[in-house]
Design a protein around this motif. Structure first.
Motif, short mmCIF file in Angstrom:
data_model
loop_
_atom_site.label_atom_id
_atom_site.label_comp_id
_atom_site.label_asym_id
_atom_site.label_seq_id
_atom_site.Cartn_x
_atom_site.Cartn_y
_atom_site.Cartn_z
N LYS A 295 -5.66 -18.71 6.34
CA LYS A 295 -5.40 -17.61 6.97
C LYS A 295 -5.03 -16.18 5.76
N VAL A 296 -5.81 -15.15 6.55
CA VAL A 296 -5.73 -14.01 5.76
C VAL A 296 -4.82 -12.62 5.40
N LEU A 297 -4.03 -12.52 6.95
CA LEU A 297 -3.43 -11.54 7.43
C LEU A 297 -2.50 -11.53 7.39
N HIS A 298 -0.77 -11.54 6.83
CA HIS A 298 0.58 -11.78 7.67
C HIS A 298 1.56 -10.50 7.54
N ASP A 299 1.11 -11.13 9.46
CA ASP A 299 2.33 -9.47 10.09
C ASP A 299 2.09 -8.51 9.40
N VAL A 300 0.49 -7.70 9.11
CA VAL A 300 0.55 -6.39 9.43
C VAL A 300 1.07 -5.37 10.31
N SER A 301 1.51 -4.16 10.04
CA SER A 301 2.15 -3.30 10.50
C SER A 301 1.91 -2.10 10.17
N HIS A 499 -0.44 -8.90 2.94
CA HIS A 499 1.02 -8.64 3.12
C HIS A 499 0.76 -7.11 3.08
N VAL A 500 1.44 -5.82 3.49
CA VAL A 500 1.72 -5.09 3.49
C VAL A 500 3.70 -5.10 2.18
N VAL A 501 2.60 -4.62 1.27
CA VAL A 501 4.03 -4.64 0.09
C VAL A 501 4.94 -3.23 0.66
N GLU A 502 4.29 -2.42 0.76
CA GLU A 502 4.90 -0.90 0.49
C GLU A 502 3.93 0.29 1.54
N GLN A 503 4.34 0.80 2.04
CA GLN A 503 4.59 2.76 2.66
C GLN A 503 4.85 3.46 3.00
N GLY A 504 4.44 4.41 2.71
CA GLY A 504 4.86 5.55 3.23
C GLY A 504 4.47 7.24 3.02
N PRO A 505 4.90 7.74 3.09
CA PRO A 505 3.90 9.27 3.18
C PRO A 505 4.03 9.43 1.11
N LYS A 506 2.57 10.23 1.31
CA LYS A 506 1.74 9.78 0.22
C LYS A 506 2.88 10.66 -1.01
N ALA A 507 3.65 11.74 -0.86
CA ALA A 507 4.12 11.94 -1.89
C ALA A 507 5.55 11.26 -2.38
N GLU A 508 6.33 9.72 -1.74
CA GLU A 508 7.23 9.48 -2.09
C GLU A 508 6.39 8.16 -2.34
N MET A 509 4.94 8.07 -1.84
CA MET A 509 4.41 6.87 -3.05
C MET A 509 4.04 6.86 -4.40
N PHE A 510 3.92 8.13 -4.73
CA PHE A 510 3.65 8.33 -6.40
C PHE A 510 4.39 8.44 -7.50
N ARG A 511 5.45 8.98 -6.25
CA ARG A 511 7.02 9.30 -7.23
C ARG A 511 7.81 8.41 -7.36
N PRO A 512 8.10 7.72 -7.87
CA PRO A 512 9.32 6.56 -9.05
C PRO A 512 10.66 6.79 -7.98
N PRO A 513 11.44 5.38 -8.08
CA PRO A 513 10.67 3.81 -8.49
C PRO A 513 9.61 3.72 -7.34
N HIS A 514 8.83 2.42 -8.13
CA HIS A 514 7.75 1.99 -6.97
C HIS A 514 7.64 0.47 -6.61
N HIS A 515 7.67 -0.35 -5.64
CA HIS A 515 7.15 -2.01 -6.04
C HIS A 515 6.40 -2.15 -7.10
#
Length: 553
Positions: A295-301, A499-515
């Motif tokens: 199994k290589v993908l786990h509940d990806v959305s 797994h998807v560990v984090e997702q969101g708008p680009k501006a939020e993803m490049f602004r800490p805190p991060h996963h």
């Protein structure tokens, strides 16, 4: 960066002139370039696609591709004239004292043999070591290059590993005989940033440990800054300038070199948030996928809306390309579903309608293996034009010409060329034109700029952005280049181990805190500083950057 090189040249190239055949005419590719390389020295070759970097690198081995000839000059390796040496002398040198790491590992491995069998071939044939010892050394190199399950991965076939893993296996194979000279032709192009720094660190260690000379071909200026003692800049087969790395980075003389340093200024303005209730164009909904029993993908959305770009990032083997295969129907999910414009798509592409197939197109990472080598550029692009749009004759040719113009290739010059007559960047642009030929609504871009120099890559990103605005195209951008993410993405999806560990708008993803994993990706982007990699290793406090990555998580 590397140990002090010997003063005696290992490689001497003088006034080398190389031609390529076009129909019945020979046209110049390399126009009188000189090159000298000592043991323990790394020379970086940079320049835009088609500059002649790979051709010059191959010439250092006394080798040319089909349809190419050395028409003048000399090539010496350790006092041996490679242009007049016998076939027997060259066979003894190549693989043993001279090794080559190709840009496209997928096109270079034999698909019928396991990785470890191909790894041991050179040391066994050259009498360096027996099969058992060579295999054990291969496992050690796999471990050093941070391949997963190093004791077992060698027993897989090339198609059973990711592109980044295959590239590392090829790097290990080149190092199997501990050669005196290695030509690295874009060896980290297919690698994510965390894996890239591990491979770069391993290459530097081996070059220093064995006093190996290396020619490092790349379009990534930050990477060459970490690897090279000297840098040579090429443009259309001619030398622009050569200098030590620090001088080249801080005080380039020629305007062309300065233009290389100034690229990647493009960044799309942020788009407004999607209105609530808007139906996504593509929905990946709770998808699980497997290769055989694994199994290589786990509940990806995640969702991709019309006219927007979602960048999917993560290290090699994280599941990015596998998710794309599920969307296209090449790998039916074992759970979950793919929706297009709110309606479920048949999981298997063979059960989708012609229009459903047309709406979703893909640009592949490995252009070398994605283009039919026996078809001309015009024929490759014309197939989807005829199949999906029903155009024939003059109308088909006009559409193909228009697509070639869109990707900035002259139809009169490129229509009848074969893929073998194109540079890596040109091949990838043909892949882009082929995807556009179907007039889709959604395009999956799988590392589409990884094989392109930075000048061309920026042009391609601008082209894709313009087409998106004009045609309301949606993109899924699979990439390990966070500069590309910053330039073109609206939303970002971070994947690790399926797994998807984090997702969101680009501006939020490049602004800490991060996963923690996102933070690792961001901190692993090379900078235009020759000391960056050494400082990063010191900062993380370990000799093995792979251990640092594990500890950080």
């Amino acid at each position: 960066m590397t140990q002090a090189p010997d003063t005696t040249p290992l490689v001497k190239i003088r006034d080398i002139r190389i031609d390529g055949r076009s129909d019945e005419t020979w046209l110049p590719i390399i126009k009188g370039v000189n090159l000298t390389l000592q043991r323990g020295q790394v020379l970086g070759l940079i320049g835009e696609s088609g500059a002649g970097k790979s051709t010059l690198g191959l010439a250092a081995m006394g080798y040319t591709r089909d349809g190419v000839r050395i028409s003048g000059g000399s090539v010496e390796f350790d006092g041996i004239d490679l242009l007049t040496a016998s076939a027997a002398v060259k066979r003894d040198l190549l693989g043993k004292r001279i090794a080559y790491v190709a840009q496209s590992a997928a096109a270079s491995f034999n698909p019928a043999h396991r990785l470890i069998d191909q790894h041991v071939e050179a040391p066994v044939q050259h009498g360096i070591a027996g099969r058992k010892d060579s295999a054990e050394d291969g496992i050690a190199l796999y471990r050093k290059l941070r391949l997963p399950n190093p004791e077992e991965i060698g027993f897989r076939y090339p198609h059973q590993v990711s592109g980044g893993q295959l590239q590392r296996a090829m790097t290990a194979m080149a190092m199997s005989c501990r050669p005196d000279l290695i030509i690295f032709d874009e060896p980290t192009t297919a690698l994510d940033v965390t894996t890239q720094i591990e491979v770069l660190s391993a290459i530097r260690d081996i070059v220093a440990q064995y006093n190996t000379a290396a020619i490092y071909i790349t379009h990534d200026l930050a990477v060459v800054a970490q690897m090279a003692d000297r840098i040579k800049v090429l443009l259309r087969g001619e030398e622009v300038e050569t200098a030590d790395t620090r001088t080249m980075l801080t005080a380039p003389v020629q305007d062309y070199t300065k233009s290389l340093w100034a690229v990647r200024s493009f960044e799309r303005p942020a788009k407004p948030a999607v209105q609530k209730g808007t139906v996504p164009l593509v929905t990946v909904q709770n998808v699980d996928a497997a290769y055989g029993k694994e199994k290589v993908l786990h509940d990806v959305s995640f969702d991709i809306h019309a006219g927007r770009t979602v960048a999917v990032v993560g290290e090699s083997g994280s599941g990015k390309s596998t998710t794309a295969r599920c969307i296209t129907g090449l790998l039916p999910p074992i759970a979950g579903q793919i929706l297009f414009d709110g309606a479920p798509l048949p999981p298997d592409y063979r059960k989708r309608s012609k229009d459903q197939l047309r709406q979703i197109q893909m640009i592949y990472q490995m252009a070398d293996t994605a283009l039919n080598p026996r078809m001309s550029v015009g024929q490759i692009i014309a197939r989807p034009v005829q199949f999906y749009l029903g155009l024939t004759g003059k109308a088909k040719r006009q559409r193909v010409d228009a697509l070639l113009n869109q990707i900035e290739l002259d139809p009169a010059e490129y229509y009848n060329r074969l893929p073998s007559e194109l540079s890596g960047g040109q091949k990838q642009r043909i892949g882009i034109a082929r995807a556009l030929a179907a007039e889709p609504r959604f395009i999956i871009c799988d590392e589409v700029t990884s094989a392109l120099d930075q000048l061309v890559a920026e042009g391609i990103l601008r082209l894709l952005a313009r087409l998106q605005d004009e045609l309301s195209l949606s993109y899924m951008f699979i990439t390990h280049d966070l500069a590309t993410v910053r330039a073109i993405a609206d939303e970002v999806v971070v994947m690790k181990d399926g797994h998807v560990v984090e997702q969101g708008p680009k501006a939020e993803m490049f602004r800490p805190p991060h996963h923690a994993y996102t933070d690792l990706l961001l901190s692993s982007v090379p900078e235009m500083d020759p000391d960056w990699l050494s400082n990063l290793l010191a900062e993380r406090g370990v000799d093995n950057i792979g251990d640092a990555a594990v500890n950080k998580l």
